[in-house]
Motif scaffolding. Structure first.
Motif, short mmCIF file in Angstrom:
data_model
loop_
_atom_site.label_atom_id
_atom_site.label_comp_id
_atom_site.label_asym_id
_atom_site.label_seq_id
_atom_site.Cartn_x
_atom_site.Cartn_y
_atom_site.Cartn_z
N GLY A 231 0.81 -1.21 0.00
CA GLY A 231 0.00 0.00 0.00
C GLY A 231 0.84 1.26 0.00
O GLY A 231 0.33 2.35 -0.24
N GLY A 232 2.15 1.11 0.30
CA GLY A 232 3.06 2.24 0.12
C GLY A 232 3.49 2.98 1.35
O GLY A 232 4.37 3.84 1.28
N ALA A 233 2.89 2.71 2.52
CA ALA A 233 3.25 3.45 3.73
C ALA A 233 4.68 3.12 4.14
O ALA A 233 5.11 1.97 4.07
CB ALA A 233 2.29 3.14 4.87
N PHE B 270 7.53 -1.80 16.10
CA PHE B 270 6.96 -0.69 15.34
C PHE B 270 7.06 0.59 16.17
O PHE B 270 6.71 0.62 17.35
CB PHE B 270 5.49 -0.97 15.03
CG PHE B 270 4.76 0.21 14.43
CD1 PHE B 270 4.86 0.48 13.07
CD2 PHE B 270 3.99 1.05 15.23
CE1 PHE B 270 4.19 1.58 12.52
CE2 PHE B 270 3.33 2.14 14.70
CZ PHE B 270 3.43 2.40 13.33
N VAL B 271 7.56 1.65 15.53
CA VAL B 271 7.69 2.93 16.20
C VAL B 271 6.76 3.97 15.58
O VAL B 271 6.04 4.68 16.29
CB VAL B 271 9.16 3.44 16.15
CG1 VAL B 271 9.28 4.83 16.74
CG2 VAL B 271 10.07 2.47 16.89
N MET B 272 6.75 4.08 14.26
CA MET B 272 5.90 5.07 13.60
C MET B 272 5.85 4.77 12.11
O MET B 272 6.64 3.99 11.59
CB MET B 272 6.42 6.49 13.82
CG MET B 272 7.77 6.77 13.21
SD MET B 272 8.40 8.43 13.58
CE MET B 272 8.54 8.37 15.35
N ASP B 273 4.89 5.44 11.44
CA ASP B 273 4.84 5.39 9.99
C ASP B 273 4.48 6.77 9.47
O ASP B 273 4.27 7.70 10.24
CB ASP B 273 3.88 4.30 9.48
CG ASP B 273 2.44 4.52 9.91
OD1 ASP B 273 2.03 5.68 10.14
OD2 ASP B 273 1.69 3.52 10.00
N ASP B 274 4.42 6.89 8.14
CA ASP B 274 4.10 8.19 7.55
C ASP B 274 2.63 8.28 7.16
O ASP B 274 2.23 9.21 6.45
CB ASP B 274 4.99 8.48 6.34
CG ASP B 274 4.81 7.48 5.20
OD1 ASP B 274 4.03 6.51 5.35
OD2 ASP B 274 5.46 7.66 4.14
N GLN B 275 1.82 7.36 7.68
CA GLN B 275 0.39 7.35 7.36
C GLN B 275 -0.43 8.00 8.47
O GLN B 275 -1.37 8.74 8.20
CB GLN B 275 -0.08 5.91 7.14
CG GLN B 275 -1.45 5.79 6.50
CD GLN B 275 -1.69 4.38 5.99
OE1 GLN B 275 -1.28 3.40 6.59
NE2 GLN B 275 -2.38 4.28 4.87
N GLU B 276 -0.07 7.74 9.72
CA GLU B 276 -0.77 8.30 10.87
C GLU B 276 0.21 9.18 11.65
O GLU B 276 1.05 8.68 12.39
CB GLU B 276 -1.32 7.18 11.76
CG GLU B 276 -1.97 7.66 13.05
CD GLU B 276 -2.99 8.77 12.85
OE1 GLU B 276 -2.64 9.94 13.10
OE2 GLU B 276 -4.12 8.46 12.42
N THR B 277 0.10 10.48 11.42
CA THR B 277 1.07 11.41 12.01
C THR B 277 0.40 12.46 12.90
O THR B 277 1.05 13.41 13.31
CB THR B 277 1.86 12.13 10.89
OG1 THR B 277 0.95 12.90 10.08
CG2 THR B 277 2.58 11.11 10.00
N SER B 278 -0.88 12.29 13.20
CA SER B 278 -1.62 13.33 13.91
C SER B 278 -1.08 13.56 15.32
O SER B 278 -1.06 14.69 15.80
CB SER B 278 -3.10 12.99 13.97
OG SER B 278 -3.33 11.73 14.58
N SER B 279 -0.62 12.50 16.01
CA SER B 279 -0.14 12.71 17.38
C SER B 279 1.21 13.42 17.39
O SER B 279 1.48 14.22 18.29
CB SER B 279 -0.06 11.38 18.13
OG SER B 279 0.86 10.49 17.53
#
Length: 200
Positions: free
Chosen positions: A7-9, A18-27
């Motif tokens: 899906g490209g994330a 898992f630490v983070m991704d570029d799909q959910e960055t609101s926090s």
């Protein structure tokens, strides 16, 4: 490790976690906006943890900022941005990166020298990727942060889960602690992340 999901994330993992991704960055963006909203003149800011750059990017959108000092312990993260593997926030002349442990970087700051300190160096005190980061969430280190802040300054701390111990530590140092839950969708699951805040 950087991983490109189906899906490209783009996903960042540390020690297999898992630490983070570029799909959910609101926090990450809320970590920045909470600090910016709390300070009248946020000229100089320190960020603990570069990650994929979303906290720094949100800070740089504010024209009031004169300098963002970023403390990042992992040199590969800095290299990935400098080479373009990860979209870079380092080209902005207001950004200065220090490769090192945030505790040492904060300790080296002159007292009363920054308007905000933003900490996003691990998943929070209750789900550590790097065990030595436990010291970051103690009242001792938070008290060091307090001495580095100018009058009217603010500390914001990101956590992947609710932490009464962190809330208590911030309140002990700053007199009170604001807690902002952030609803997020994490790979199809509804989760809550948290931002803890102490104001001078």
């Amino acid at each position: 490790m950087l991983r490109r999901r189906d899906g490209g994330a783009l996903e960042l993992r540390v020690n297999g976690v898992f630490v983070m991704d570029d799909q959910e960055t609101s926090s990450e963006e809320l970590l920045a906006s909470a600090a910016l909203d709390a300070v009248v003149h946020p000229d100089r800011v320190l960020v603990g943890g570069l990650g994929l750059g979303y906290t720094v990017r949100a800070l740089l959108a504010d024209d009031r900022l004169g300098e963002v000092v970023v403390a990042e312990i992992e040199p590969d993260l800095v290299s990935w941005m400098r080479t373009g593997l990860v979209p870079s926030v380092l080209d902005d002349p207001r950004v200065a990166v220090v490769v090192g442990d945030v505790r040492a970087v904060v300790a080296d700051l002159p007292d009363n020298s920054v308007d905000a300190i933003l900490l996003d160096v691990d998943n929070g005190p209750d789900f550590l990727v790097y065990n030595e980061n436990s010291a970051i969430y103690t009242s001792d280190f938070l008290a060091t942060c307090h001495t580095k802040l100018r009058t009217g300054g603010v500390l914001t701390v990101w956590s992947s889960s609710a932490s009464p111990a962190l809330e208590s530590a911030v309140a002990k140092v700053f007199g009170a602690c604001g807690v902002k839950p952030v609803p997020v969708e994490l790979q199809g699951r509804d989760e809550l992340y948290y931002v803890y805040q102490g104001n001078l």
